[in-house]
Design a protein around this motif. Structure first.
Motif, PDB file in Angstrom:
ATOM      1  N   PHE A   1      52.282  32.635  30.708  1.00 50.24           N
ATOM      2  CA  PHE A   1      51.819  33.551  31.753  1.00 50.24           C
ATOM      3  C   PHE A   1      51.708  32.903  33.131  1.00 50.24           C
ATOM      4  CE2 PHE A   1      49.786  34.880  27.710  1.00 50.24           C
ATOM      5  CZ  PHE A   1      50.461  36.075  27.538  1.00 50.24           C
TER       6      PHE A   1
ATOM      7  N   GLU B   1      53.760  34.249  36.271  1.00 47.88           N
ATOM      8  CA  GLU B   1      53.301  35.492  36.885  1.00 47.88           C
ATOM      9  C   GLU B   1      51.885  35.378  37.438  1.00 47.88           C
ATOM     10  OE1 GLU B   1      53.999  38.050  33.485  1.00 47.88           O
ATOM     11  OE2 GLU B   1      52.049  38.970  33.799  1.00 47.88           O
TER      12      GLU B   1
ATOM     13  N   ALA C   1      50.636  36.578  41.179  1.00 43.35           N
ATOM     14  CA  ALA C   1      49.710  37.710  41.215  1.00 43.35           C
ATOM     15  C   ALA C   1      48.900  37.806  42.515  1.00 43.35           C
ATOM     16  CB  ALA C   1      48.782  37.679  39.999  1.00 43.35           C
TER      17      ALA C   1
ATOM     18  N   VAL D   1      49.407  41.357  44.036  1.00 43.44           N
ATOM     19  CA  VAL D   1      48.438  42.375  43.635  1.00 43.44           C
ATOM     20  C   VAL D   1      47.288  42.504  44.634  1.00 43.44           C
ATOM     21  CG1 VAL D   1      46.884  43.134  41.810  1.00 43.44           C
ATOM     22  CG2 VAL D   1      49.002  41.946  41.220  1.00 43.44           C
TER      23      VAL D   1
ATOM     24  N   MET E   1      45.275  45.900  46.739  1.00 40.50           N
ATOM     25  CA  MET E   1      43.952  46.412  46.415  1.00 40.50           C
ATOM     26  C   MET E   1      42.953  46.228  47.533  1.00 40.50           C
ATOM     27  SD  MET E   1      43.476  45.346  42.455  1.00 40.50           S
ATOM     28  CE  MET E   1      42.838  43.804  43.084  1.00 40.50           C
TER      29      MET E   1
ATOM     30  N   TYR F   1      40.246  31.227  48.310  1.00 41.28           N
ATOM     31  CA  TYR F   1      40.516  32.154  47.210  1.00 41.28           C
ATOM     32  C   TYR F   1      41.516  31.555  46.213  1.00 41.28           C
ATOM     33  CZ  TYR F   1      41.674  36.496  44.814  1.00 41.28           C
ATOM     34  OH  TYR F   1      41.867  37.448  43.852  1.00 41.28           O
TER      35      TYR F   1
ATOM     36  N   TYR G   1      40.905  30.494  42.362  1.00 40.13           N
ATOM     37  CA  TYR G   1      41.736  31.181  41.363  1.00 40.13           C
ATOM     38  C   TYR G   1      42.391  30.165  40.417  1.00 40.13           C
ATOM     39  CZ  TYR G   1      45.652  34.165  39.746  1.00 40.13           C
ATOM     40  OH  TYR G   1      46.569  34.858  39.000  1.00 40.13           O
TER      41      TYR G   1
ATOM     42  N   VAL H   1      41.051  30.520  36.720  1.00 47.00           N
ATOM     43  CA  VAL H   1      42.003  31.310  35.926  1.00 47.00           C
ATOM     44  C   VAL H   1      43.142  30.447  35.358  1.00 47.00           C
ATOM     45  CG1 VAL H   1      43.655  33.227  35.956  1.00 47.00           C
ATOM     46  CG2 VAL H   1      41.498  33.420  37.226  1.00 47.00           C
TER      47      VAL H   1
ATOM     48  N   ALA I   1      43.503  28.833  31.468  1.00 41.30           N
ATOM     49  CA  ALA I   1      44.596  29.412  30.672  1.00 41.30           C
ATOM     50  C   ALA I   1      45.488  28.317  30.090  1.00 41.30           C
ATOM     51  CB  ALA I   1      45.425  30.378  31.522  1.00 41.30           C
TER      52      ALA I   1
ATOM     53  N   ARG J   1      35.422  37.402  39.667  1.00 42.70           N
ATOM     54  CA  ARG J   1      35.985  38.052  40.853  1.00 42.70           C
ATOM     55  C   ARG J   1      37.491  38.305  40.756  1.00 42.70           C
ATOM     56  NH1 ARG J   1      36.275  32.864  45.037  1.00 42.70           N
ATOM     57  NH2 ARG J   1      37.274  34.318  46.440  1.00 42.70           N
ATOM     58  N   PHE J   2      38.131  37.667  39.765  1.00 40.03           N
ATOM     59  CA  PHE J   2      39.590  37.824  39.669  1.00 40.03           C
ATOM     60  C   PHE J   2      40.032  38.829  38.600  1.00 40.03           C
ATOM     61  CE2 PHE J   2      38.737  33.369  40.940  1.00 40.03           C
ATOM     62  CZ  PHE J   2      39.241  33.444  42.228  1.00 40.03           C
TER      63      PHE J   2
ATOM     64  N   HIS K   1      39.759  42.048  38.029  1.00 42.82           N
ATOM     65  CA  HIS K   1      40.406  43.296  38.434  1.00 42.82           C
ATOM     66  C   HIS K   1      41.898  43.069  38.714  1.00 42.82           C
ATOM     67  CE1 HIS K   1      40.492  46.916  41.449  1.00 42.82           C
ATOM     68  NE2 HIS K   1      41.242  47.131  40.406  1.00 42.82           N
ATOM     69  N   GLU K   2      42.201  42.046  39.509  1.00 39.99           N
ATOM     70  CA  GLU K   2      43.625  41.840  39.804  1.00 39.99           C
ATOM     71  C   GLU K   2      44.383  41.251  38.624  1.00 39.99           C
ATOM     72  OE1 GLU K   2      43.038  39.424  43.352  1.00 39.99           O
ATOM     73  OE2 GLU K   2      44.595  38.088  42.624  1.00 39.99           O
ATOM     74  N   LEU K   3      43.685  40.520  37.771  1.00 43.44           N
ATOM     75  CA  LEU K   3      44.359  40.015  36.562  1.00 43.44           C
ATOM     76  C   LEU K   3      44.791  41.166  35.654  1.00 43.44           C
ATOM     77  CD1 LEU K   3      42.213  36.893  35.611  1.00 43.44           C
ATOM     78  CD2 LEU K   3      44.543  36.918  36.538  1.00 43.44           C
TER      79      LEU K   3
ATOM     80  N   LEU L   1      45.741  44.070  36.631  1.00 43.67           N
ATOM     81  CA  LEU L   1      46.883  44.772  37.218  1.00 43.67           C
ATOM     82  C   LEU L   1      48.144  43.918  37.246  1.00 43.67           C
ATOM     83  CD1 LEU L   1      45.101  46.536  40.202  1.00 43.67           C
ATOM     84  CD2 LEU L   1      45.806  47.544  38.037  1.00 43.67           C
ATOM     85  N   ALA L   2      47.977  42.598  37.161  1.00 44.68           N
ATOM     86  CA  ALA L   2      49.125  41.698  37.327  1.00 44.68           C
ATOM     87  C   ALA L   2      50.285  41.985  36.363  1.00 44.68           C
ATOM     88  CB  ALA L   2      48.679  40.240  37.221  1.00 44.68           C
ATOM     89  N   PRO L   3      50.011  42.216  35.067  1.00 40.02           N
ATOM     90  CA  PRO L   3      51.161  42.411  34.168  1.00 40.02           C
ATOM     91  C   PRO L   3      52.033  43.603  34.556  1.00 40.02           C
ATOM     92  CG  PRO L   3      49.164  42.052  32.894  1.00 40.02           C
ATOM     93  CD  PRO L   3      48.737  42.230  34.323  1.00 40.02           C
TER      94      PRO L   3
ATOM     95  N   TYR M   1      47.888  38.051  26.548  1.00 43.21           N
ATOM     96  CA  TYR M   1      47.452  37.799  27.930  1.00 43.21           C
ATOM     97  C   TYR M   1      45.923  37.866  28.039  1.00 43.21           C
ATOM     98  CZ  TYR M   1      47.175  38.720  33.012  1.00 43.21           C
ATOM     99  OH  TYR M   1      46.875  38.688  34.360  1.00 43.21           O
TER     100      TYR M   1
ATOM    101  N   VAL N   1      44.371  34.354  28.934  1.00 45.97           N
ATOM    102  CA  VAL N   1      44.088  34.295  30.370  1.00 45.97           C
ATOM    103  C   VAL N   1      42.734  34.909  30.728  1.00 45.97           C
ATOM    104  CG1 VAL N   1      44.870  35.020  32.672  1.00 45.97           C
ATOM    105  CG2 VAL N   1      46.557  34.320  30.949  1.00 45.97           C
TER     106      VAL N   1
END
Lengths: 194, 194
Positions: free
Chosen positions: A151, A154, A158, A162, A166, A175, A179, A183, A187, B150-151, B153-155, B157-159, B179, B183
């Motif tokens: 992953f 991607e 992101a 993304v 938003m 940021y 991240y 994240v 992972a 904080r991430f 929400h965008e995680l 949507l990422a896929p 995922y 992740v």
């Protein structure tokens, strides 16, 4: 690369510069090969012979100007490579995100363009990601088969793809670093308490 | 909601259905309020009075048909909520991804549309994500202040936003579940060996 032998690197760079400027000004869909040939003082025949068509020419032009920073990076640590590899996203010119978003949008209804994006842009980044991860495994920083490996490519894209959608904002370096720590490294099997 | 009191929910649903069909057929940019009024047997004055303009009308129409599954979910576990919340992405009609991609693309050059997307679509999902995470914290599944919070929400949507761009494919449920495990759960502080 025999078929390209009649263009010097300088000439190629000039053509790429024209192409990129035209696409920025008019949008991918609206630029024609005729227009590019006229601006770059060449013929459409030459453009087709060397690039096969508009999709490949535009994607090569955009990529030529700016290879992904992850491809050149080797800091000696996984976190260092990732930070160096995504940090420059913050410093992209405002129009750069727009340029890529426009190309991705055009690619939704143009299979040749989508293939060129995957082959010319996505594949080298994918290989750079693999190299960064393989080095971290070789150094013993992460387990040999980190669960989130598939992953990472991607995940790196992101924040630029993304987040603006938003929030209307592009990510800054605070940021992006947070991240990576919260994240991407977990992972890949890096424990938070390390 | 006094200003909307003159439309019954049924009438509103009929209008939304027209709007969505027109946007699917012609693309956001090409649909006019006149066209919508004619198809929905109403007046542009009524449309403007109730929705203020095309951006808000279209976004409300699309959202009305299909609230995000995460908003309705409460399975009793964090993993269960996430799987139930993103699993249905796989079953979206092929045109659904296109519809959203078209709206996001139009939003890049339309600030009112971008604001409507954030307010009407993104904000409720953001709140649903917060609720799912708060419940997991209350159950003691994750630490009170997970670093990746904080991430998330965008995680989520990422896929759908990033993967099709790079691979030409939409994610299936095997991909989405892997995922979540590799992740999203680690980003929220769930240890792999739990």
């Amino acid at each position: 690369m025999e078929r390209r032998s009649r263009l010097t690197p300088e000439r190629e760079a000039e053509i790429y510069e024209c192409v990129e400027r035209l696409v920025r000004e008019h949008g991918y869909e609206n630029v024609t090969m005729q227009q590019i040939a006229a601006e770059a003082h060449t013929s459409t025949a030459t453009l087709y012979r060397h690039w096969n068509g508009k999709p490949r020419l535009v994607v090569e032009a955009v990529r030529n100007r700016k290879p992904h920073p992850l491809e050149a990076v080797d800091t000696g640590s996984l976190r260092g490579d990732l930070v160096a590899g995504v940090g420059p996203m913050e410093h992209a010119a405002p129009g750069d995100h727009e340029l890529m978003a426009g190309i991705h949008n055009a690619a939704r209804s143009d299979a040749d363009l989508a293939a060129a994006v995957r082959e010319v842009m996505a594949a080298p980044i994918e290989r750079a990601v693999e190299t960064v991860i393989d080095r971290a495994i070789a150094r013993g920083e992460i387990p040999p088969d980190p669960p989130g490996r598939r992953f990472v490519h991607e995940l790196l894209l992101a924040p630029i793809a993304v987040r603006p959608m938003m929030t209307g904002k592009h990510p800054d370096s605070e940021y992006l670093t947070a991240y990576i720590d919260a994240v991407i490294l977990p992972a890949l099997g890096v424990r938070r308490d390390h």
